[in-house]
Structures are given as structure tokens and as C-alpha cells.
Design a protein around this motif. Sequence first.
Motif, PDB file in Angstrom:
ATOM      1  N   VAL A  86       0.834  11.781  12.100  1.00  0.00           N
ATOM      2  CA  VAL A  86       1.981  11.289  12.501  1.00  0.00           C
ATOM      3  C   VAL A  86       1.735  10.603  13.793  1.00  0.00           C
ATOM      4  O   VAL A  86       0.826  10.366  14.225  1.00  0.00           O
ATOM      5  CB  VAL A  86       3.251  12.270  12.619  1.00  0.00           C
ATOM      6  N   THR A  87       2.926   9.726  14.210  1.00  0.00           N
ATOM      7  CA  THR A  87       2.660   9.227  15.578  1.00  0.00           C
ATOM      8  C   THR A  87       3.946   9.773  16.629  1.00  0.00           C
ATOM      9  O   THR A  87       5.079   9.849  16.087  1.00  0.00           O
ATOM     10  CB  THR A  87       3.053   7.532  15.482  1.00  0.00           C
ATOM     11  N   VAL A  88       3.599  10.111  17.595  1.00  0.00           N
ATOM     12  CA  VAL A  88       4.288  10.786  18.589  1.00  0.00           C
ATOM     13  C   VAL A  88       4.514   9.771  19.851  1.00  0.00           C
ATOM     14  O   VAL A  88       3.625   9.383  20.351  1.00  0.00           O
ATOM     15  CB  VAL A  88       3.636  12.055  19.197  1.00  0.00           C
ATOM     16  N   ARG A 135       1.089   8.640   1.150  1.00  0.00           N
ATOM     17  CA  ARG A 135       0.417   9.361   2.065  1.00  0.00           C
ATOM     18  C   ARG A 135       1.180   8.877   3.371  1.00  0.00           C
ATOM     19  O   ARG A 135       1.557   7.922   3.803  1.00  0.00           O
ATOM     20  CB  ARG A 135      -0.911   8.722   2.258  1.00  0.00           C
ATOM     21  N   ALA A 136       1.533  10.116   4.099  1.00  0.00           N
ATOM     22  CA  ALA A 136       1.979   9.823   5.523  1.00  0.00           C
ATOM     23  C   ALA A 136       0.899   9.612   6.623  1.00  0.00           C
ATOM     24  O   ALA A 136      -0.035  10.598   6.709  1.00  0.00           O
ATOM     25  CB  ALA A 136       2.727  11.139   5.978  1.00  0.00           C
ATOM     26  N   VAL A 137       0.546   8.610   7.061  1.00  0.00           N
ATOM     27  CA  VAL A 137      -0.395   8.113   8.054  1.00  0.00           C
ATOM     28  C   VAL A 137       0.113   7.709   9.423  1.00  0.00           C
ATOM     29  O   VAL A 137       1.089   7.694   9.424  1.00  0.00           O
ATOM     30  CB  VAL A 137      -1.331   7.074   7.304  1.00  0.00           C
ATOM     31  N   THR A 138      -0.711   7.802  10.280  1.00  0.00           N
ATOM     32  CA  THR A 138      -0.484   7.243  11.808  1.00  0.00           C
ATOM     33  C   THR A 138      -0.083   5.777  11.612  1.00  0.00           C
ATOM     34  O   THR A 138      -0.500   5.233  10.617  1.00  0.00           O
ATOM     35  CB  THR A 138      -1.516   7.384  12.646  1.00  0.00           C
ATOM     36  N   THR A 139       0.713   5.174  12.287  1.00  0.00           N
ATOM     37  CA  THR A 139       0.847   4.054  12.533  1.00  0.00           C
ATOM     38  C   THR A 139      -0.123   3.026  12.611  1.00  0.00           C
ATOM     39  O   THR A 139      -0.122   1.828  11.951  1.00  0.00           O
ATOM     40  CB  THR A 139       1.961   3.569  13.690  1.00  0.00           C
ATOM     41  N   THR A 140      -1.463   3.406  13.365  1.00  0.00           N
ATOM     42  CA  THR A 140      -2.357   2.659  13.396  1.00  0.00           C
ATOM     43  C   THR A 140      -2.940   2.584  12.228  1.00  0.00           C
ATOM     44  O   THR A 140      -3.626   1.438  11.742  1.00  0.00           O
ATOM     45  CB  THR A 140      -3.422   3.396  14.438  1.00  0.00           C
ATOM     46  N   GLU A 141      -3.169   3.634  11.256  1.00  0.00           N
ATOM     47  CA  GLU A 141      -3.831   3.408   9.945  1.00  0.00           C
ATOM     48  C   GLU A 141      -3.043   2.739   9.039  1.00  0.00           C
ATOM     49  O   GLU A 141      -3.505   2.020   8.201  1.00  0.00           O
ATOM     50  CB  GLU A 141      -3.881   4.921   9.454  1.00  0.00           C
ATOM     51  N   ARG A 155       0.821  -1.289  -0.031  1.00  0.00           N
ATOM     52  CA  ARG A 155      -0.122  -0.127  -0.271  1.00  0.00           C
ATOM     53  C   ARG A 155       0.954   1.067  -0.016  1.00  0.00           C
ATOM     54  O   ARG A 155       2.001   1.328   0.743  1.00  0.00           O
ATOM     55  CB  ARG A 155      -0.851  -0.095   1.085  1.00  0.00           C
ATOM     56  N   PRO A 156       0.517   2.348  -0.728  1.00  0.00           N
ATOM     57  CA  PRO A 156       1.268   3.602  -0.819  1.00  0.00           C
ATOM     58  C   PRO A 156       1.219   4.493   0.319  1.00  0.00           C
ATOM     59  O   PRO A 156       0.713   5.604   0.189  1.00  0.00           O
ATOM     60  CB  PRO A 156       0.563   3.977  -2.166  1.00  0.00           C
ATOM     61  N   GLN A 157       1.576   3.752   1.650  1.00  0.00           N
ATOM     62  CA  GLN A 157       1.441   4.763   2.682  1.00  0.00           C
ATOM     63  C   GLN A 157       2.726   4.451   3.555  1.00  0.00           C
ATOM     64  O   GLN A 157       3.492   3.489   3.660  1.00  0.00           O
ATOM     65  CB  GLN A 157       0.497   4.382   3.616  1.00  0.00           C
ATOM     66  N   VAL A 158       3.125   5.422   4.392  1.00  0.00           N
ATOM     67  CA  VAL A 158       4.161   5.437   5.204  1.00  0.00           C
ATOM     68  C   VAL A 158       3.908   6.189   6.495  1.00  0.00           C
ATOM     69  O   VAL A 158       2.829   6.816   6.649  1.00  0.00           O
ATOM     70  CB  VAL A 158       5.471   6.033   4.493  1.00  0.00           C
ATOM     71  N   ALA A 159       4.680   5.749   7.796  1.00  0.00           N
ATOM     72  CA  ALA A 159       4.348   6.392   9.071  1.00  0.00           C
ATOM     73  C   ALA A 159       5.706   7.138   9.558  1.00  0.00           C
ATOM     74  O   ALA A 159       6.772   6.566   9.409  1.00  0.00           O
ATOM     75  CB  ALA A 159       4.098   5.329   9.921  1.00  0.00           C
ATOM     76  N   LEU A 160       5.442   8.478   9.571  1.00  0.00           N
ATOM     77  CA  LEU A 160       6.474   9.209  10.220  1.00  0.00           C
ATOM     78  C   LEU A 160       6.229   9.181  11.790  1.00  0.00           C
ATOM     79  O   LEU A 160       4.941   9.634  12.288  1.00  0.00           O
ATOM     80  CB  LEU A 160       6.381  10.672   9.821  1.00  0.00           C
ATOM     81  N   LEU A 203      -3.208  15.270  19.963  1.00  0.00           N
ATOM     82  CA  LEU A 203      -4.445  14.513  19.514  1.00  0.00           C
ATOM     83  C   LEU A 203      -5.356  15.375  18.688  1.00  0.00           C
ATOM     84  O   LEU A 203      -6.102  14.673  17.772  1.00  0.00           O
ATOM     85  CB  LEU A 203      -5.263  14.104  20.886  1.00  0.00           C
ATOM     86  N   ASP A 204      -5.393  16.793  19.084  1.00  0.00           N
ATOM     87  CA  ASP A 204      -6.265  17.491  18.189  1.00  0.00           C
ATOM     88  C   ASP A 204      -5.725  17.658  16.823  1.00  0.00           C
ATOM     89  O   ASP A 204      -6.791  17.820  15.999  1.00  0.00           O
ATOM     90  CB  ASP A 204      -6.090  19.105  18.793  1.00  0.00           C
ATOM     91  N   GLY A 205      -4.468  17.227  16.594  1.00  0.00           N
ATOM     92  CA  GLY A 205      -4.212  17.307  15.044  1.00  0.00           C
ATOM     93  C   GLY A 205      -4.294  15.895  14.405  1.00  0.00           C
ATOM     94  O   GLY A 205      -4.024  15.900  13.167  1.00  0.00           O
ATOM     95  N   GLY A 206      -5.186  14.984  15.105  1.00  0.00           N
ATOM     96  CA  GLY A 206      -5.360  13.760  14.506  1.00  0.00           C
ATOM     97  C   GLY A 206      -4.197  12.506  14.331  1.00  0.00           C
ATOM     98  O   GLY A 206      -4.101  11.890  13.548  1.00  0.00           O
ATOM     99  N   HIS A 207      -3.272  12.978  15.206  1.00  0.00           N
ATOM    100  CA  HIS A 207      -2.143  12.009  15.284  1.00  0.00           C
ATOM    101  C   HIS A 207      -2.275  11.157  16.715  1.00  0.00           C
ATOM    102  O   HIS A 207      -2.960  10.944  17.250  1.00  0.00           O
ATOM    103  CB  HIS A 207      -0.943  12.998  15.802  1.00  0.00           C
ATOM    104  N   ASP A 208      -1.499  10.008  16.350  1.00  0.00           N
ATOM    105  CA  ASP A 208      -1.347   8.930  17.245  1.00  0.00           C
ATOM    106  C   ASP A 208      -0.288   9.524  18.363  1.00  0.00           C
ATOM    107  O   ASP A 208       0.745  10.158  18.170  1.00  0.00           O
ATOM    108  CB  ASP A 208      -0.526   7.528  16.675  1.00  0.00           C
TER     109      ASP A 208
END
Length: 296
Positions: free
Chosen positions: A139-141, A287-293, A109-114, A159-164
Motif C-alpha cells: 500500500v501507499t501511506v 493486484r494491490a500494489v504501491t503507487t510507485t509500482e 494493467r490489472p493493478q490498483v493502489a490502496l 517501510l519494513d512492510g514494503g509499502h510506499d
Amino acid sequence: MSDHPSQQPSGANTTRPAPDRRVVLRSGFALAAGMSGAGALTAGCSVTGAVAHPAARASDTNPTARTARTSRATPTARTSGAPRAVPVAPSPRRFPDQPVEIAHGPRGRPQVALTFHGQGDPAIARAVLGEAEKGGAHVTVLAVGSWLDEHPELARRILDGGHDLGNHTLRHLDINAMSEADADAEIRGCAQRLRRLTGSIGTWFRPSRTAHASPLVRRLARGAGYPHVLSYDVDPLDFTSPGGPAVARRITGELRNGSVVSLHFGYADTVAALPAVLEDLHRRGLRAVTTTELLS
């Protein structure tokens, strides 16, 4: 590369004014030229060159409001007065098709996690989040517990930014070298802070000062409620402050479908690299997505 978070009296829960900075945080590689080499506030997680974080305060008091919310809001400017309620963060998930220690996601899948090790100057942390969001990235923090003690408001900002938001131990020490009791206290100490601030122990656990958890640390993480340990397959060594262009080149040169990238708050070079990294992802259809996604 040492950790020197600012200090405040034990139990304080007021929002500190932004410090007077001689350098304006801005996007682009010019930031690295202005701030590269300025005292780094967080050490990388490789064992080489690791400097222990000062011991966390004994007190565990942060009376942040914890009224549950089921949706995440778009980040807005914070107003004066009582702190807003922190949304309830997602809990860790078990992914049956994944190993206990995860270094990357599906390659098809064309996704990565920062992913970012959460510690250091809160202004730079906010700049990292701002650049990511401008580029449409989630992203994931992995936050250090003692850093959350100093800057509890950043839990909401993430969390407000939609991040892990996850667990990177309590004091950012070499967890693989610890006794069982001490390592367990590091994992659970950070988990307790995350639960107090967000209603959850966090989505992921990443061990400190190492890319890979020992069998003991993996077992302790499971016991604390984390089914998986989060590692990575791309490490640009941004904590060595090689300059924004070098960080960007290292990431884009190694990145591929499913990659998990290890980055850090607290370094100007990381902020400087993000626009070029996100532009490269867009060009390549990633796409840069959360690790969960990434793993869902």
C-alpha cells in the motif's frame, strides 16, 4: 471526526507501551460492529466537516537512528534496547507520461493502489498494515508530519512492510485555503520529518483536506521536490464510519484497473473492510500494489 493524537513531552523518543484497549483488533466485519462510532481519531480529507488538527509542537527533535539500508526486511517483532536503523526510503520519481496531479494509473494493467492517509490510533494503523500484508497487498501511506512526531517508529514499520511512505502535510489543515508561506511550511515541514526518519522526503505528496491541489499547492509541491501530486478516483468515505461492509461495497463497486483508492488509518471500519476488499481483488485477478509500482 476530529484529530486527537496522543501527546508526549517534546523531544521524547521512547517507545510507548500499547494502551489498554477494551476492543481486540481483529480482521473481519465484526470489528466494525465493535468499534464503529467510537471516537474517530482522524478526519477525512474532504473539506466538508473538516476539523483542524491541533498545532504541531515547535520542537523538531526525533533522534531516530538513520543508518542506511538498501533492502527491506520482512516485519519482525521489535526487541528492547536501542532503536533499529530505518531503511533509506525511495525518493520521489517523475513519470513523464503522467500529469502533475495523478488520480489513477494505467487502465490496461490489472493493478490498483490502496492509499492511506496516515494519522490516528497507531494500533489501528498497525492492524491496517497487518491485514494488507496478510492479503499480499502493498500500500501507499501518506503520513501527517505531526503524527510522525508522535509515532516515529511507524515510519520503519511502513517501510519494513514494503509499502510506499509519503507526505500528507505537517498538520493536516486545509492547505488550499492557506497563504503561500503557510502552505509551503506545511509541505516542507512534513518532508523534513520524513527525511530525518527515513533519509528521503517520501515517495509522494497528497494535499490535506482536499481531493485536488490548487495550482499554488502544485507549484509548491514541485519546489519541495515532489514532481506529482497524488489524488484518487475511488473514495469510499471510510472516515464517516459507515461500517466495514459499506466501505467494502463502495470500494469494490467503483474499483477498476489502475484505480487509486483513498482510505484512512484510525478507523475500525477500514480494518474490517480490508479482508473482503482483498478477497474481491483476488477473485477479479487484480493486484494491490504501491503507487510507485502502479505507475512504473
